[in-house]
Motif scaffolding. Structure first.
Motif, PDB file in Angstrom:
ATOM      1  N   LEU A  51       0.525  -1.157   0.533  1.00 11.17           N
ATOM      2  CA  LEU A  51      -0.230   0.130  -0.045  1.00 11.17           C
ATOM      3  C   LEU A  51       1.199   1.347   0.568  1.00 11.17           C
ATOM      4  O   LEU A  51       0.213   2.297  -0.465  1.00 11.17           O
ATOM      5  N   LEU A  52       2.042   1.032   1.075  1.00  9.40           N
ATOM      6  CA  LEU A  52       2.528   2.296   0.501  1.00  9.40           C
ATOM      7  C   LEU A  52       3.239   2.565  -0.333  1.00  9.40           C
ATOM      8  O   LEU A  52       3.833   4.073  -1.750  1.00  9.40           O
ATOM      9  N   ARG A  53       3.847   1.740  -1.285  1.00  4.43           N
ATOM     10  CA  ARG A  53       4.235   1.912  -2.827  1.00  4.43           C
ATOM     11  C   ARG A  53       2.794   2.668  -3.878  1.00  4.43           C
ATOM     12  O   ARG A  53       3.434   3.613  -4.675  1.00  4.43           O
ATOM     13  N   LEU A  54       1.841   1.971  -3.493  1.00  5.93           N
ATOM     14  CA  LEU A  54       0.930   2.470  -4.533  1.00  5.93           C
ATOM     15  C   LEU A  54       0.560   3.865  -4.443  1.00  5.93           C
ATOM     16  O   LEU A  54       0.150   4.677  -5.227  1.00  5.93           O
ATOM     17  N   PHE A  55       0.374   4.090  -2.874  1.00 10.21           N
ATOM     18  CA  PHE A  55       0.596   5.661  -2.718  1.00 10.21           C
ATOM     19  C   PHE A  55       1.345   6.751  -3.344  1.00 10.21           C
ATOM     20  O   PHE A  55       0.796   7.086  -3.988  1.00 10.21           O
ATOM     21  N   LYS A  56       2.669   5.919  -2.530  1.00 11.30           N
ATOM     22  CA  LYS A  56       4.089   6.602  -3.428  1.00 11.30           C
ATOM     23  C   LYS A  56       3.678   6.748  -5.076  1.00 11.30           C
ATOM     24  O   LYS A  56       4.471   7.937  -5.372  1.00 11.30           O
ATOM     25  N   SER A  57       3.228   6.105  -5.275  1.00 10.89           N
ATOM     26  CA  SER A  57       2.979   5.941  -6.890  1.00 10.89           C
ATOM     27  C   SER A  57       1.852   6.649  -7.525  1.00 10.89           C
ATOM     28  O   SER A  57       1.714   7.186  -8.374  1.00 10.89           O
ATOM     29  N   LYS A  58       1.130   7.290  -7.014  1.00 10.03           N
ATOM     30  CA  LYS A  58       0.081   8.425  -7.355  1.00 10.03           C
ATOM     31  C   LYS A  58      -0.559   9.315  -6.925  1.00 10.03           C
ATOM     32  O   LYS A  58      -0.861  10.354  -7.622  1.00 10.03           O
ATOM     33  N   ILE A  59       0.555   9.704  -5.626  1.00  4.30           N
ATOM     34  CA  ILE A  59       0.050  10.759  -4.586  1.00  4.30           C
ATOM     35  C   ILE A  59       1.167  11.490  -5.489  1.00  4.30           C
ATOM     36  O   ILE A  59       2.144  11.661  -6.184  1.00  4.30           O
ATOM     37  N   ALA A  60       1.030  12.907  -4.946  1.00  8.60           N
ATOM     38  CA  ALA A  60       1.932  13.958  -6.033  1.00  8.60           C
ATOM     39  C   ALA A  60       3.606  13.638  -5.196  1.00  8.60           C
ATOM     40  O   ALA A  60       3.768  13.572  -4.456  1.00  8.60           O
ATOM     41  N   PRO A  61       4.429  14.190  -6.317  1.00 13.09           N
ATOM     42  CA  PRO A  61       6.121  13.428  -6.203  1.00 13.09           C
ATOM     43  C   PRO A  61       6.699  14.226  -4.724  1.00 13.09           C
ATOM     44  O   PRO A  61       7.473  13.897  -4.182  1.00 13.09           O
ATOM     45  N   SER A  62       5.945  15.696  -4.634  1.00 15.80           N
ATOM     46  CA  SER A  62       6.332  15.951  -3.713  1.00 15.80           C
ATOM     47  C   SER A  62       6.301  16.243  -2.518  1.00 15.80           C
ATOM     48  O   SER A  62       6.378  16.668  -1.507  1.00 15.80           O
ATOM     49  N   ILE A  63       5.317  15.179  -1.907  1.00 11.23           N
ATOM     50  CA  ILE A  63       4.269  14.599  -1.420  1.00 11.23           C
ATOM     51  C   ILE A  63       5.084  13.762  -0.988  1.00 11.23           C
ATOM     52  O   ILE A  63       5.470  12.389  -0.875  1.00 11.23           O
ATOM     53  N   VAL A  64       5.893  14.403   0.661  1.00 14.63           N
ATOM     54  CA  VAL A  64       6.584  12.947   1.862  1.00 14.63           C
ATOM     55  C   VAL A  64       6.036  12.232   2.535  1.00 14.63           C
ATOM     56  O   VAL A  64       5.111  12.631   3.041  1.00 14.63           O
ATOM     57  N   ILE A  65       5.518  11.255   2.206  1.00 11.69           N
ATOM     58  CA  ILE A  65       4.726  10.045   3.840  1.00 11.69           C
ATOM     59  C   ILE A  65       5.904   9.909   4.883  1.00 11.69           C
ATOM     60  O   ILE A  65       6.854   9.519   5.140  1.00 11.69           O
ATOM     61  N   LYS A  66       5.338  10.895   5.684  1.00 10.77           N
ATOM     62  CA  LYS A  66       5.602  10.944   7.395  1.00 10.77           C
ATOM     63  C   LYS A  66       5.142   9.764   7.493  1.00 10.77           C
ATOM     64  O   LYS A  66       4.166   9.000   7.415  1.00 10.77           O
ATOM     65  N   GLU A  67       6.187   9.402   9.092  1.00 10.47           N
ATOM     66  CA  GLU A  67       5.568   8.106  10.193  1.00 10.47           C
ATOM     67  C   GLU A  67       5.555   8.472  11.079  1.00 10.47           C
ATOM     68  O   GLU A  67       6.358   9.748  11.875  1.00 10.47           O
ATOM     69  N   GLY A  68       4.803   8.241  11.685  1.00  9.51           N
ATOM     70  CA  GLY A  68       4.565   8.614  12.795  1.00  9.51           C
ATOM     71  C   GLY A  68       3.085   7.611  13.806  1.00  9.51           C
ATOM     72  O   GLY A  68       2.260   7.379  12.785  1.00  9.51           O
ATOM     73  N   ARG A  69       2.209   8.438  15.222  1.00 10.11           N
ATOM     74  CA  ARG A  69       1.169   7.821  15.637  1.00 10.11           C
ATOM     75  C   ARG A  69      -0.090   8.944  15.083  1.00 10.11           C
ATOM     76  O   ARG A  69       0.318   9.983  15.103  1.00 10.11           O
ATOM     77  N   ILE A  70      -1.340   8.102  14.564  1.00  9.67           N
ATOM     78  CA  ILE A  70      -2.087   8.725  13.471  1.00  9.67           C
ATOM     79  C   ILE A  70      -2.803   9.569  15.409  1.00  9.67           C
ATOM     80  O   ILE A  70      -2.830   8.601  16.282  1.00  9.67           O
ATOM     81  N   HIS A  71      -3.121  10.552  15.371  1.00 10.05           N
ATOM     82  CA  HIS A  71      -3.861  11.845  16.436  1.00 10.05           C
ATOM     83  C   HIS A  71      -5.640  11.208  16.401  1.00 10.05           C
ATOM     84  O   HIS A  71      -6.130  11.535  15.126  1.00 10.05           O
ATOM     85  N   TYR A  72      -6.439  11.246  17.492  1.00 10.28           N
ATOM     86  CA  TYR A  72      -7.216  10.654  16.728  1.00 10.28           C
ATOM     87  C   TYR A  72      -7.788  11.596  19.003  1.00 10.28           C
ATOM     88  O   TYR A  72      -7.904  11.926  19.554  1.00 10.28           O
ATOM     89  N   ARG A  73      -8.681  12.278  17.774  1.00  6.95           N
ATOM     90  CA  ARG A  73      -9.674  13.524  18.478  1.00  6.95           C
ATOM     91  C   ARG A  73     -11.113  12.979  19.806  1.00  6.95           C
ATOM     92  O   ARG A  73     -10.841  13.168  20.591  1.00  6.95           O
ATOM     93  N   THR A  74     -11.697  11.560  19.233  1.00  4.33           N
ATOM     94  CA  THR A  74     -13.307  11.002  20.128  1.00  4.33           C
ATOM     95  C   THR A  74     -12.477   9.548  19.682  1.00  4.33           C
ATOM     96  O   THR A  74     -11.939   9.147  19.288  1.00  4.33           O
ATOM     97  N   ILE A  75     -13.680   8.730  20.186  1.00  2.82           N
ATOM     98  CA  ILE A  75     -13.701   7.315  20.512  1.00  2.82           C
ATOM     99  C   ILE A  75     -14.419   7.257  18.843  1.00  2.82           C
ATOM    100  O   ILE A  75     -13.890   5.939  18.113  1.00  2.82           O
ATOM    101  N   ASP A  76     -14.850   8.178  18.332  1.00  4.89           N
ATOM    102  CA  ASP A  76     -15.665   7.922  16.530  1.00  4.89           C
ATOM    103  C   ASP A  76     -16.337   7.354  16.335  1.00  4.89           C
ATOM    104  O   ASP A  76     -16.507   5.636  16.070  1.00  4.89           O
TER     105      ASP A  76
END
Length: 249
Positions: free
Chosen positions: A224-249
């Motif tokens: 999936l990371l390869r797929l995202f990198k091939s589809k998004i703009a070349p200038s966009i860097v995929i950062k690595e970290g924990r996603i923040h959630y505001r609520t239980i959702d």
């Protein structure tokens, strides 16, 4: 095409209602997964506080640990389904973008039982007052009041609708302007241009808040990371970290 199967015993049969907006587009990747989409700490508190509250109330009134196990187990089952239950997520990615369906497979009787749940808490608190005001207040402060509050919230029709509704959203690759890979959470978060005004407000509190999130099995991460990198703009860097959630959702 229905790519997801789940027993419909007492749960919403949303998998029968999935209709892709663009079924004519060839799929690059399709998968389904059961994932928790929200703040696990808040959800855990929503599950533990009422459960421990009932146990504490029964212990105050009867002084018998074993007597509190049965009602605590019942309350724990109800609150677990109402707050910690994972979402069913179905994804479909194409050359142009993707679509996602999400819903929670919560038995409807969980919400139907909430008025009884609130009544049980109220009876326990009042029962405590029949012994002494100290026990009654202890039951109320020690968990009965919290449990009653949660029961009333979960009884709300708006809450029920929010939890049981079938959610469907879609995106185009060229609309994405930022991406994060959450290795521990097995998720990719991203934000699209149309949601930028909304997202910017919450990024002031935490820069790792992302409006769109997809979940996957660990073995799918590299693909999936390869797929995202091939589809998004070349200038966009995929950062690595924990996603923040505001609520239980």
């Amino acid at each position: 095409m229905n790519i997801f199967r789940i027993s419909t015993l007492w749960v919403p049969d949303h998998h029968l209602n999935m209709e892709w907006d663009h079924p004519e587009r060839p799929a690059l990747k399709e998968w389904s997964i059961k994932a928790f989409d929200g703040n696990l700490l808040l959800a855990s508190l929503g599950f533990l506080l009422p459960t421990l509250g009932v146990f504490f109330v029964m212990w105050l009134i009867e002084g018998d640990i074993w007597l509190g196990l049965i009602p605590s187990a019942f309350v724990g089952y109800i609150t677990y389904n109402a707050s910690v239950q994972k979402r069913m997520c179905v994804h479909r990615l194409t050359d142009e973008g993707g679509e996602v369906y999400k819903w929670r497979a919560i038995p409807d009787f969980i919400f139907a039982s909430m008025p009884w749940f609130a009544g049980i808490y109220l009876i326990l608190v009042l029962w405590g007052f029949t012994f002494s005001s100290e026990i009654g207040l202890g039951a109320l402060v020690g968990g009965g009041g919290v449990g009653l509050l949660y029961a009333l919230v979960f009884t709300s029709e708006d809450y029920k609708k929010d939890q049981l509704d079938l959610r469907h959203w879609k995106f185009n690759w060229d609309e994405i302007y930022e991406v994060i890979y959450d290795r521990k959470g097995h998720a990719i978060g991203f934000t699209t241009e149309d949601s930028r005004p909304y997202i910017v407000r919450f990024k002031e509190d935490n820069e790792n808040f992302y409006g769109c999130r997809i979940y996957f099995h660990p073995k799918m991460a590299e693909e999936l990371l390869r797929l995202f990198k091939s589809k998004i703009a070349p200038s966009i860097v995929i950062k690595e970290g924990r996603i923040h959630y505001r609520t239980i959702d």
